[in-house]
Design a protein around this motif. Sequence first.
Motif, PDB file in Angstrom:
ATOM      1  N   TYR A 294       0.856  -1.184   0.000  1.00 31.76           N
ATOM      2  CA  TYR A 294       0.000   0.000   0.000  1.00 31.76           C
ATOM      3  C   TYR A 294       0.891   1.232   0.000  1.00 31.76           C
ATOM      4  CZ  TYR A 294      -3.241   3.576   1.712  1.00 31.76           C
ATOM      5  OH  TYR A 294      -3.973   4.710   1.877  1.00 31.76           O
ATOM      6  N   ARG A 295       0.665   2.103  -1.006  1.00 29.20           N
ATOM      7  CA  ARG A 295       1.425   3.346  -1.134  1.00 29.20           C
ATOM      8  C   ARG A 295       2.935   3.118  -1.128  1.00 29.20           C
ATOM      9  NH1 ARG A 295      -1.807   8.057   2.300  1.00 29.20           N
ATOM     10  NH2 ARG A 295      -3.724   7.990   1.043  1.00 29.20           N
ATOM     11  N   GLY A 296       3.354   2.063  -1.832  1.00 33.98           N
ATOM     12  CA  GLY A 296       4.777   1.795  -1.972  1.00 33.98           C
ATOM     13  C   GLY A 296       5.425   1.147  -0.775  1.00 33.98           C
ATOM     14  N   GLU A 297       4.657   0.798   0.257  1.00 31.13           N
ATOM     15  CA  GLU A 297       5.200   0.159   1.452  1.00 31.13           C
ATOM     16  C   GLU A 297       4.612  -1.244   1.584  1.00 31.13           C
ATOM     17  OE1 GLU A 297       7.542   1.522   3.169  1.00 31.13           O
ATOM     18  OE2 GLU A 297       7.464   3.504   2.224  1.00 31.13           O
ATOM     19  N   THR A 298       5.231  -2.031   2.452  1.00 30.00           N
ATOM     20  CA  THR A 298       4.804  -3.409   2.676  1.00 30.00           C
ATOM     21  C   THR A 298       4.268  -3.551   4.090  1.00 30.00           C
ATOM     22  OG1 THR A 298       6.502  -4.182   1.135  1.00 30.00           O
ATOM     23  CG2 THR A 298       5.536  -5.823   2.597  1.00 30.00           C
ATOM     24  N   TYR A 299       3.140  -4.268   4.240  1.00 30.84           N
ATOM     25  CA  TYR A 299       2.482  -4.372   5.541  1.00 30.84           C
ATOM     26  C   TYR A 299       2.035  -5.799   5.824  1.00 30.84           C
ATOM     27  CZ  TYR A 299       2.155   0.695   5.162  1.00 30.84           C
ATOM     28  OH  TYR A 299       2.453   2.022   5.021  1.00 30.84           O
ATOM     29  N   LEU A 300       1.817  -6.050   7.108  1.00 30.44           N
ATOM     30  CA  LEU A 300       1.097  -7.221   7.575  1.00 30.44           C
ATOM     31  C   LEU A 300      -0.157  -6.730   8.289  1.00 30.44           C
ATOM     32  CD1 LEU A 300       3.997  -9.331   9.172  1.00 30.44           C
ATOM     33  CD2 LEU A 300       3.102  -9.474   6.830  1.00 30.44           C
ATOM     34  N   ALA A 301      -1.236  -7.495   8.162  1.00 25.42           N
ATOM     35  CA  ALA A 301      -2.478  -7.164   8.867  1.00 25.42           C
ATOM     36  C   ALA A 301      -2.624  -8.128  10.047  1.00 25.42           C
ATOM     37  CB  ALA A 301      -3.677  -7.276   7.929  1.00 25.42           C
ATOM     38  N   LEU A 302      -2.417  -7.604  11.267  1.00 29.80           N
ATOM     39  CA  LEU A 302      -2.450  -8.432  12.458  1.00 29.80           C
ATOM     40  C   LEU A 302      -3.866  -8.545  13.014  1.00 29.80           C
ATOM     41  CD1 LEU A 302       0.770  -7.284  14.365  1.00 29.80           C
ATOM     42  CD2 LEU A 302       0.522  -8.919  12.484  1.00 29.80           C
ATOM     43  N   GLU A 303      -4.164  -9.677  13.617  1.00 29.90           N
ATOM     44  CA  GLU A 303      -5.486  -9.943  14.178  1.00 29.90           C
ATOM     45  C   GLU A 303      -5.658  -9.245  15.526  1.00 29.90           C
ATOM     46  OE1 GLU A 303      -8.302 -13.814  15.154  1.00 29.90           O
ATOM     47  OE2 GLU A 303      -6.122 -13.961  15.426  1.00 29.90           O
ATOM     48  N   LEU A 304      -6.732  -8.454  15.628  1.00 34.86           N
ATOM     49  CA  LEU A 304      -7.196  -7.891  16.893  1.00 34.86           C
ATOM     50  C   LEU A 304      -8.642  -8.344  17.086  1.00 34.86           C
ATOM     51  CD1 LEU A 304      -5.748  -4.249  16.676  1.00 34.86           C
ATOM     52  CD2 LEU A 304      -4.799  -6.215  17.908  1.00 34.86           C
ATOM     53  N   PRO A 305      -9.196  -8.186  18.281  1.00 38.93           N
ATOM     54  CA  PRO A 305     -10.563  -8.694  18.517  1.00 38.93           C
ATOM     55  C   PRO A 305     -11.589  -8.218  17.502  1.00 38.93           C
ATOM     56  CG  PRO A 305      -9.530  -8.134  20.597  1.00 38.93           C
ATOM     57  CD  PRO A 305      -8.584  -7.678  19.535  1.00 38.93           C
TER      58      PRO A 305
END
Length: 354
Positions: A294-305
């Motif tokens: 996203y927008r030239g960056e790399t991410y992980l989507a972590l689980e929250l409640p």
Amino acid sequence: MSNLGSYALLLRFLAAQAFAVLILAVAPVSATQAQTVSRASLGELVLEFATIEAVSARPGASRLMEVATLPGDGLAMQLPFAPNRLEQLVDDGALVAADTAVARIYGPELEHWVLAARLLKERFEDARKRYERNERLYEQQGLSADKWQLILDRYHTLKVEQQHTEHVLSWLTVEEGDAHEPTAILRAPEVGHVMFAASSHEAEPIIAYFVPPQSLRFSMQVPREYADSALAMASDDCELPVARRDGRVNGYSRRVWSEPLGDCLPAQPGLRLSGVPVYGFDGYAVPRDAVLSYRGETYLALELPSELELVPVVVAGEDHLRFFVSAEKDLRGARVLVRSNSALQGLLLGLGQD
């Protein structure tokens, strides 16, 4: 405009406003401030998660490597003269048994050396007999110390030269044949792969190297900044620890060697194949489907409640199943989204506005 048209425009306006709220909620994403996305915003999509694995090593980029030996592992076959002609009797790189005929040499330089070797043997035998005759005489003080020293010096000098000649003759068999073209057979001094040396004009050239099969190992040039952290080298199912690193820099690279191949794979010296270096690494391994951009960056989507937390990461390596990433946030034990990431990324990129 009809009531139906006005209602459609109102719905489009409300959808655009809702997506704008979502974008404002997650952008800009920074490493110092946690950003979240409501799980409800993904509707009825199925979300699956995997536990992030902390790792201490990562694979590097695929590189060319060679089956080689450490410098000095091979036994050099060196002649005390430069042969006029050499005929190879086995293939270069062939694995041969001890005493195998590997080459035949011809020419006057061989003849000159054979004559000199015979003369040396006669001189040594004369010096040995003189030494033995005079040893007791000297012990009985019937011979001056100076004269005895001359006898002793000549004997030991010729003894060293004779031992060197006998060493050469242990693997050089002079053939009796045509006196106009003397020949000799070079024989393997031990079991090993025979590696013929390049032609040389030196007075005492190295003819070949014999490389013991048990000394073969992987050799690879790796980026100089990673050489000290190189832990292993791998090709297919064969992975071997790094045994030695060259301290010399060759351009932008340094050479590293693995432990011996053993039964890891059948190989010959000089064989080149694709391999992967393994580096020490303090980071995490995640499934390939877990990474989103996203927008030239790399991410992980972590689980929250009830939310997903977007955490920026840096990809340091990969294999066919995983990405190896580093992050400012401690990710040990966290669970990362591995299904419906494309839908989340589509929302972030604005693909869900219509």
